[in-house]
Design an enzyme around this catalytic site. Structure first.
Site, PDB file in Angstrom:
ATOM      1  N   GLN A  97       0.892  -1.117   0.113  1.00 13.43           N
ATOM      2  CA  GLN A  97      -0.598  -0.030   0.371  1.00 13.43           C
ATOM      3  C   GLN A  97       0.857   1.519   0.146  1.00 13.43           C
ATOM      4  O   GLN A  97       0.292   1.893   0.175  1.00 13.43           O
ATOM      5  CB  GLN A  97      -1.095   0.238   1.317  1.00 13.43           C
ATOM      6  CG  GLN A  97      -1.164  -0.709   1.203  1.00 13.43           C
ATOM      7  CD  GLN A  97      -2.722  -1.216   2.690  1.00 13.43           C
ATOM      8  OE1 GLN A  97      -2.988  -0.747   2.909  1.00 13.43           O
ATOM      9  NE2 GLN A  97      -1.700  -2.094   3.421  1.00 13.43           N
ATOM     10  N   ASN A  98       2.340   1.360  -0.189  1.00 13.08           N
ATOM     11  CA  ASN A  98       3.597   2.207  -0.028  1.00 13.08           C
ATOM     12  C   ASN A  98       2.926   2.762  -1.356  1.00 13.08           C
ATOM     13  O   ASN A  98       3.332   1.881  -2.011  1.00 13.08           O
ATOM     14  CB  ASN A  98       4.146   1.430   1.157  1.00 13.08           C
ATOM     15  CG  ASN A  98       4.068   1.345   2.622  1.00 13.08           C
ATOM     16  OD1 ASN A  98       3.013   1.860   2.616  1.00 13.08           O
ATOM     17  ND2 ASN A  98       5.348   0.785   2.579  1.00 13.08           N
ATOM     18  N   ASP A 100       5.941   4.747  -1.331  1.00 11.76           N
ATOM     19  CA  ASP A 100       7.462   5.230  -1.647  1.00 11.76           C
ATOM     20  C   ASP A 100       8.920   4.268  -2.422  1.00 11.76           C
ATOM     21  O   ASP A 100       9.856   4.278  -2.232  1.00 11.76           O
ATOM     22  CB  ASP A 100       8.372   4.773  -0.077  1.00 11.76           C
ATOM     23  CG  ASP A 100       7.963   3.758   0.518  1.00 11.76           C
ATOM     24  OD1 ASP A 100       8.006   3.031  -0.404  1.00 11.76           O
ATOM     25  OD2 ASP A 100       7.378   4.125   2.009  1.00 11.76           O
ATOM     26  N   HIS A 115      -1.517   1.523  -4.802  1.00  9.76           N
ATOM     27  CA  HIS A 115      -1.927   2.970  -4.345  1.00  9.76           C
ATOM     28  C   HIS A 115      -1.026   3.807  -4.959  1.00  9.76           C
ATOM     29  O   HIS A 115      -0.412   4.877  -4.686  1.00  9.76           O
ATOM     30  CB  HIS A 115      -1.654   3.055  -2.428  1.00  9.76           C
ATOM     31  CG  HIS A 115      -2.453   2.993  -2.163  1.00  9.76           C
ATOM     32  ND1 HIS A 115      -2.871   2.142  -0.769  1.00  9.76           N
ATOM     33  CD2 HIS A 115      -3.637   2.016  -2.324  1.00  9.76           C
ATOM     34  CE1 HIS A 115      -3.623   1.905  -0.042  1.00  9.76           C
ATOM     35  NE2 HIS A 115      -4.606   2.161  -1.090  1.00  9.76           N
ATOM     36  N   CYS A 126      -6.601  12.754 -19.105  1.00 10.67           N
ATOM     37  CA  CYS A 126      -6.204  12.113 -20.748  1.00 10.67           C
ATOM     38  C   CYS A 126      -5.707  10.272 -19.967  1.00 10.67           C
ATOM     39  O   CYS A 126      -5.899   9.910 -20.560  1.00 10.67           O
ATOM     40  CB  CYS A 126      -5.695  12.419 -21.504  1.00 10.67           C
ATOM     41  SG  CYS A 126      -4.048  12.763 -21.667  1.00 10.67           S
ATOM     42  N   THR A 182       1.216  -3.214   8.792  1.00 14.71           N
ATOM     43  CA  THR A 182      -0.850  -2.303   8.100  1.00 14.71           C
ATOM     44  C   THR A 182      -1.647  -2.484   8.968  1.00 14.71           C
ATOM     45  O   THR A 182      -1.555  -3.606   9.888  1.00 14.71           O
ATOM     46  CB  THR A 182      -1.074  -2.891   6.590  1.00 14.71           C
ATOM     47  OG1 THR A 182      -1.712  -2.622   6.308  1.00 14.71           O
ATOM     48  CG2 THR A 182      -0.970  -4.359   7.342  1.00 14.71           C
ATOM     49  N   SER A 183      -2.787  -1.496   9.396  1.00 13.31           N
ATOM     50  CA  SER A 183      -3.397  -1.292  10.401  1.00 13.31           C
ATOM     51  C   SER A 183      -4.137  -2.389  10.202  1.00 13.31           C
ATOM     52  O   SER A 183      -5.129  -1.882  11.155  1.00 13.31           O
ATOM     53  CB  SER A 183      -3.585  -0.043  10.958  1.00 13.31           C
ATOM     54  OG  SER A 183      -4.326   0.793   9.076  1.00 13.31           O
ATOM     55  N   GLU A 209       2.167  -3.434  17.166  1.00 12.48           N
ATOM     56  CA  GLU A 209       1.117  -3.742  18.145  1.00 12.48           C
ATOM     57  C   GLU A 209      -0.716  -5.133  17.243  1.00 12.48           C
ATOM     58  O   GLU A 209      -0.852  -4.937  16.235  1.00 12.48           O
ATOM     59  CB  GLU A 209       0.089  -3.224  18.460  1.00 12.48           C
ATOM     60  CG  GLU A 209      -0.161  -1.670  17.294  1.00 12.48           C
ATOM     61  CD  GLU A 209      -0.342  -0.157  17.780  1.00 12.48           C
ATOM     62  OE1 GLU A 209       0.484   0.207  19.219  1.00 12.48           O
ATOM     63  OE2 GLU A 209      -0.730   0.430  17.393  1.00 12.48           O
TER      64      GLU A 209
HETATM   65  P1  NAD Z   1      -0.855   3.007   8.815  1.00 14.20           P
HETATM   66  O1  NAD Z   1      -0.174   4.131   9.401  1.00 14.20           O
HETATM   67  O2  NAD Z   1      -2.283   2.693   8.902  1.00 14.20           O
HETATM   68  O3  NAD Z   1      -0.631   1.678   9.396  1.00 14.20           O
HETATM   69  C1  NAD Z   1       0.288   0.984   9.609  1.00 14.20           C
HETATM   70  C2  NAD Z   1       0.518   0.205  10.862  1.00 14.20           C
HETATM   71  O4  NAD Z   1       2.001  -0.345  11.047  1.00 14.20           O
HETATM   72  C3  NAD Z   1      -0.118  -0.311  12.023  1.00 14.20           C
HETATM   73  O5  NAD Z   1      -0.805  -0.865  12.466  1.00 14.20           O
HETATM   74  C4  NAD Z   1       1.815   0.197  13.013  1.00 14.20           C
HETATM   75  O6  NAD Z   1       1.497  -0.102  14.411  1.00 14.20           O
HETATM   76  C5  NAD Z   1       2.354  -0.480  12.365  1.00 14.20           C
HETATM   77  N1  NAD Z   1       3.883   0.394  12.605  1.00 14.20           N
HETATM   78  C6  NAD Z   1       3.954   1.302  12.868  1.00 14.20           C
HETATM   79  N2  NAD Z   1       5.095   1.325  12.901  1.00 14.20           N
HETATM   80  C7  NAD Z   1       5.811  -0.456  13.038  1.00 14.20           C
HETATM   81  C8  NAD Z   1       6.923  -0.623  13.340  1.00 14.20           C
HETATM   82  N3  NAD Z   1       7.880   0.005  13.390  1.00 14.20           N
HETATM   83  N4  NAD Z   1       6.899  -1.674  12.733  1.00 14.20           N
HETATM   84  C9  NAD Z   1       6.418  -2.996  12.781  1.00 14.20           C
HETATM   85  N5  NAD Z   1       5.366  -2.232  12.730  1.00 14.20           N
HETATM   86  C10 NAD Z   1       4.465  -0.754  12.484  1.00 14.20           C
HETATM   87  O7  NAD Z   1      -0.509   2.330   6.868  1.00 14.20           O
HETATM   88  P2  NAD Z   1      -1.401   1.866   6.400  1.00 14.20           P
HETATM   89  O8  NAD Z   1      -2.554   0.659   6.840  1.00 14.20           O
HETATM   90  O9  NAD Z   1      -0.667   1.456   6.298  1.00 14.20           O
HETATM   91  O10 NAD Z   1      -2.222   2.312   5.524  1.00 14.20           O
HETATM   92  C11 NAD Z   1      -2.598   3.861   5.303  1.00 14.20           C
HETATM   93  C12 NAD Z   1      -2.359   4.539   4.318  1.00 14.20           C
HETATM   94  O11 NAD Z   1      -1.274   5.617   3.669  1.00 14.20           O
HETATM   95  C13 NAD Z   1      -1.677   3.951   3.520  1.00 14.20           C
HETATM   96  O12 NAD Z   1      -2.972   3.229   2.043  1.00 14.20           O
HETATM   97  C14 NAD Z   1      -0.608   4.060   1.841  1.00 14.20           C
HETATM   98  O13 NAD Z   1      -1.001   4.335   0.880  1.00 14.20           O
HETATM   99  C15 NAD Z   1      -0.318   5.707   2.780  1.00 14.20           C
HETATM  100  N6  NAD Z   1       0.886   6.026   3.325  1.00 14.20           N
HETATM  101  C16 NAD Z   1       2.101   5.181   3.113  1.00 14.20           C
HETATM  102  C17 NAD Z   1       3.240   5.743   3.061  1.00 14.20           C
HETATM  103  C18 NAD Z   1       4.898   5.187   2.207  1.00 14.20           C
HETATM  104  O14 NAD Z   1       4.063   4.828   1.404  1.00 14.20           O
HETATM  105  N7  NAD Z   1       5.790   4.465   3.256  1.00 14.20           N
HETATM  106  C19 NAD Z   1       2.881   6.246   4.723  1.00 14.20           C
HETATM  107  C20 NAD Z   1       2.386   6.690   5.316  1.00 14.20           C
HETATM  108  C21 NAD Z   1       0.585   6.330   3.849  1.00 14.20           C
END
Ligand code: NAD
Length: 237
Positions: A97-98, A100, A115, A126, A182-183, A209
């Site tokens: 979902q990242n 980056d 994403h 277009c 991922t959350s 968590e």
């Molecule tokens: P989220 O921020 O909702 O959840 C992140 C999850 O990672 C949480 O459950 C948290 O407990 C866990 N986490 C955080 N740090 C951690 C670590 N060091 N070790 C283990 N677990 C850890 O992110 P999401 O569920 O990916 O959804 C947010 C949306 O925002 C995504 O769809 C994404 O597209 C976008 N996003 C992308 C980036 C990126 O590209 N790096 C960053 C932020 C948000």
């Protein structure tokens, strides 16, 4: 739960699988998670087609800021360990979902970006694709004159269909699914591991968590991804 023989056995015996990754895997690289304590996203949420229509220059500027922040980040030990885990399989994809690009920078192949990618752009009218553009002013399409926007999925938009199709194929035919950082609150991604499990796959979550899907998965390892994934990768050698 610790990495024990039950977990390593399940992974070693599987030939085909995928990992679903979220913002948590890039957190140790210094990219804040969406819901984390760092306020980076606070004034920028939500990115949506509506906010782009109303103020395209501001949305472009926000993405420039985000890109600069992400450009400084380097893959961390979790990204590299996942590449090693991937290489130990005949067939293993990474659904992320990242946006980056850090999985690719860490050498991972077969990365499905649900994403999009912050370094790509497309015409808002277009759909013509563009690579990276570094410009303070929002650029226009040389084909149709429409505004160019980042090629990422905004709130309320649909996932690219090819990515969805690939994800569906994996969910229907895999033996193992790792759910990393991922959350479990963003759909449709959160449903992939649950569907994979229904289809017989072993599902292992790695997160700092409990999440809303923890109770629906086989096992969970709680801790920092940048410590757990290298440890897991080592046990598979
Ligand atoms: P989220 O921020 O909702 O959840 C992140 C999850 O990672 C949480 O459950 C948290 O407990 C866990 N986490 C955080 N740090 C951690 C670590 N060091 N070790 C283990 N677990 C850890 O992110 P999401 O569920 O990916 O959804 C947010 C949306 O925002 C995504 O769809 C994404 O597209 C976008 N996003 C992308 C980036 C990126 O590209 N790096 C960053 C932020 C948000």
């Amino acid at each position: 739960m610790k990495i024990d023989e039950h977990i390593t056995g399940k992974i070693k015996n599987a030939r085909k699988g995928f990992a679903l990754t979220g913002a948590g895997i890039s957190a140790p690289s210094g990219i804040p998670t969406f819901r984390g304590p760092n306020g980076f996203w606070k004034d920028k949420d939500p990115f949506s087609p509506k906010s782009f229509r109303e103020n395209p220059q501001l949305v472009w500027h926000w993405h420039e800021e985000m890109r600069e922040m992400m450009r400084k980040a380097k893959p961390n030990p979790a990204h590299y360990a996942l590449t090693e885990i991937q290489n130990s399989f005949d067939d293993f994809a990474i659904i992320t979902q990242n946006i980056d690009n850090l999985h690719q920078e860490a050498g991972s192949k077969n990365v499905i970006e649900l994403h999009g990618n912050i370094y790509r752009n497309k015409c808002n009218e277009c759909g013509k694709k563009f690579g990276e553009i570094r410009s303070g002013e929002i650029p226009k399409c040389d084909e149709c004159g429409g505004l160019i926007r980042p090629d990422v999925v905004w709130y309320g938009e649909i996932i690219p269909l090819y990515a969805l199709q690939k994800a569906r194929e994996l969910v229907e035919d895999c033996e193992i699914c790792l759910i990393i950082g991922t959350s479990g609150m963003v759909q449709p991604a959160a449903s992939f591991p649950l569907l994979a499990r229904e289809n017989g796959a072993y599902t292992l979550e790695i997160n700092k968590e409990e999440t809303v899907i923890t109770n629906y998965l086989d096992d969970s390892l709680f801790g920092d991804v940048s410590e757990i994934l290298p440890e897991l990768s080592k046990t598979l050698l």
